[in-house]
Design an enzyme around this catalytic site. Structure first.
Site, short mmCIF file in Angstrom:
data_model
loop_
_atom_site.label_atom_id
_atom_site.label_comp_id
_atom_site.label_asym_id
_atom_site.label_seq_id
_atom_site.Cartn_x
_atom_site.Cartn_y
_atom_site.Cartn_z
N GLY A 23 48.34 26.42 43.25
CA GLY A 23 48.78 26.16 41.86
C GLY A 23 50.15 25.76 41.17
N GLY B 86 46.81 40.71 35.55
CA GLY B 86 47.05 39.57 34.44
C GLY B 86 46.48 38.55 34.60
N LYS C 208 52.92 42.06 34.23
CA LYS C 208 52.35 41.64 33.09
C LYS C 208 51.63 42.65 31.85
CE LYS C 208 52.50 37.53 35.40
NZ LYS C 208 51.71 35.72 35.64
N ARG D 4 37.66 44.40 44.68
CA ARG D 4 37.40 45.41 45.70
C ARG D 4 36.18 46.34 45.07
NH1 ARG D 4 43.08 45.87 46.64
NH2 ARG D 4 43.85 45.52 44.35
N LEU E 228 45.96 29.76 42.19
CA LEU E 228 46.52 30.12 41.81
C LEU E 228 48.59 30.37 42.25
CD1 LEU E 228 45.00 30.50 39.52
CD2 LEU E 228 45.91 32.66 38.72
P1 NAP Z 1 48.22 41.54 39.91
O1 NAP Z 1 48.18 41.65 38.43
O2 NAP Z 1 48.70 41.96 40.70
O3 NAP Z 1 46.31 41.31 40.13
C1 NAP Z 1 46.10 40.72 41.54
C2 NAP Z 1 44.61 40.99 41.37
O4 NAP Z 1 43.45 40.62 42.86
C3 NAP Z 1 44.37 42.81 41.30
O5 NAP Z 1 44.01 42.82 39.82
C4 NAP Z 1 42.82 43.05 42.38
O6 NAP Z 1 41.67 43.12 41.67
C5 NAP Z 1 43.32 41.74 43.42
N1 NAP Z 1 43.85 42.33 44.85
C6 NAP Z 1 45.75 42.74 44.72
N2 NAP Z 1 46.03 42.94 45.56
C7 NAP Z 1 44.62 42.53 46.55
C8 NAP Z 1 43.50 42.60 47.98
N3 NAP Z 1 44.81 42.99 49.03
N4 NAP Z 1 42.70 42.65 48.18
C9 NAP Z 1 41.42 41.40 47.44
N5 NAP Z 1 42.62 41.87 46.11
C10 NAP Z 1 43.49 41.96 45.43
O7 NAP Z 1 48.46 39.87 40.33
P2 NAP Z 1 48.19 38.93 38.96
O8 NAP Z 1 49.77 38.95 38.52
O9 NAP Z 1 47.08 38.08 38.74
O10 NAP Z 1 48.47 37.24 39.88
C11 NAP Z 1 47.59 37.39 40.94
C12 NAP Z 1 47.87 35.88 41.99
O11 NAP Z 1 47.73 34.79 40.99
C13 NAP Z 1 49.37 36.04 42.55
O12 NAP Z 1 48.80 35.64 43.47
C14 NAP Z 1 50.17 35.13 41.57
O13 NAP Z 1 51.11 34.61 42.12
C15 NAP Z 1 49.04 33.89 40.83
N6 NAP Z 1 49.82 33.22 39.88
C16 NAP Z 1 50.03 32.03 39.94
C17 NAP Z 1 50.72 31.68 38.67
C18 NAP Z 1 50.93 30.15 38.98
O14 NAP Z 1 51.38 30.08 38.24
N7 NAP Z 1 50.42 29.38 39.38
C19 NAP Z 1 50.83 32.34 37.48
C20 NAP Z 1 50.38 33.95 37.73
C21 NAP Z 1 49.82 34.31 38.86
P3 NAP Z 1 40.95 43.76 42.01
O15 NAP Z 1 41.70 45.29 42.11
O16 NAP Z 1 40.00 43.85 40.94
O17 NAP Z 1 40.10 43.65 43.05
#
Ligand code: NAP
Length: 258
Positions: free
Chosen positions: A236, A135, A69, A156, A213
């Site tokens: 979500g 994102g 993203k 983290r 989410l």
């Molecule tokens: P992302 O950009 O990969 O970010 C996820 C964040 O989670 C990272 O910045 C990290 O933060 C933390 N993280 C990642 N792996 C981790 C781990 N093993 N342990 C602890 N923290 C961890 O993903 P995203 O696009 O933001 O999406 C995040 C979640 O939201 C996903 O599950 C996605 O499917 C969901 N989502 C749902 C919707 C919906 O429509 N329902 C829309 C968007 C996203 P730190 O490094 O700061 O700890």
């Protein structure tokens, strides 16, 4: 026989957990657009995007999911102001003028989250912890700011500019002060359904709202632990539908349904 002349799709990696393909194809069928198809395009690297667009010139619009993203933004000639402010894009319209690609980015996670979150709020829900700093977390923060809800990120790792709380520093007082906890990490998402964010669940009360989410599975461990302590919980799924519907409108206005 179905002759596809327009393609919509999803880029990200991996994509097994996603419900977008089914959701969009059901809507395409329901509305009788038999010349459009929505496909998953799992890209191992975002650098594969130009090649994908060359390979499939019928692609008119794309959704973008984790982990691209932010990294997708460098390929876009134009970015809508909300997406620019949040620093994250989940929807792209694609045009072609002679040899040149015209790509514009939007963020519909913002409207999807807001629509699904606001109806759950009660007067004591005035401060939120956002788990994760990616994102989706940034889109959530944008909405909380707009609603006047105080928030802190939980991460983290400590990074000066993010001013986030470390998981290891979450204590009874912090959990008590923040009655909304939003999981914006992938912890607990299919297939790793037994994972959950490492917060002290013992301090969760019936005044808390735990919003995940994640929508696959429908009930995550994070939600289960909250529910065990009487908290209001949500997955979500409504957010997914809200962001998909907003993306659909963007694709339609761009001409993908003509
Ligand atoms: P992302 O950009 O990969 O970010 C996820 C964040 O989670 C990272 O910045 C990290 O933060 C933390 N993280 C990642 N792996 C981790 C781990 N093993 N342990 C602890 N923290 C961890 O993903 P995203 O696009 O933001 O999406 C995040 C979640 O939201 C996903 O599950 C996605 O499917 C969901 N989502 C749902 C919707 C919906 O429509 N329902 C829309 C968007 C996203 P730190 O490094 O700061 O700890």
């Amino acid at each position: 026989m179905k002759v596809t002349t327009k393609l919509l799709g999803l880029i990200g990696f991996p994509l097994e957990h996603s419900l977008s393909e089914r959701y969009f194809n059901e809507r395409i069928a329901r509305e009788g657009y038999d010349f459009i198809e929505y496909r998953n395009f799992p890209l191992e690297s975002i650098e594969e995007l130009p090649e994908l667009l060359e390979l499939f010139p019928e692609i008119c619009g794309l959704n973008v999911t984790s982990p691209y993203k932010r990294s997708v933004m460098k390929f876009l000639g134009d970015i809508d102001s909300q997406a620019q402010e949040v620093g994250s894009v989940n929807t792209i319209t694609i045009g072609r003028q002679e040899e040149e690609l015209i790509l514009k980015g939007y963020n519909t996670d913002i409207v999807g989250f807001e629509k699904s979150f606001v109806p759950l709020l009660e007067p004591h829900h005035t401060a939120a912890l956002i788990l994760g700093t990616g994102g989706a977390a940034r889109a959530v923060a944008y909405v909380l700011q707009k609603l006047g809800i105080e928030y802190r990120f939980v991460s983290r790792r400590f990074e000066q500019d993010k001013d986030a709380i470390l998981y290891s520093n979450l204590d009874e007082q912090t959990i008590g002060n923040f009655k909304i906890i939003i999981n914006a990490t992938p912890l607990g998402m299919f297939p790793q359904v037994n994972l959950y964010p490492p917060i002290p669940y013992d301090y969760i009360t019936s005044e808390h709202l735990l919003f995940d989410l994640i929508y696959n599975p429908k009930q995550t461990k994070f939600m289960e632990f909250g529910q065990d302590r009487g908290a209001k919980v949500s997955n979500g799924l409504e957010m997914l539908y809200g962001q998909a519907d907003a993306a659909w409108d963007i694709f339609r206005d761009w001409g993908c349904m003509e």
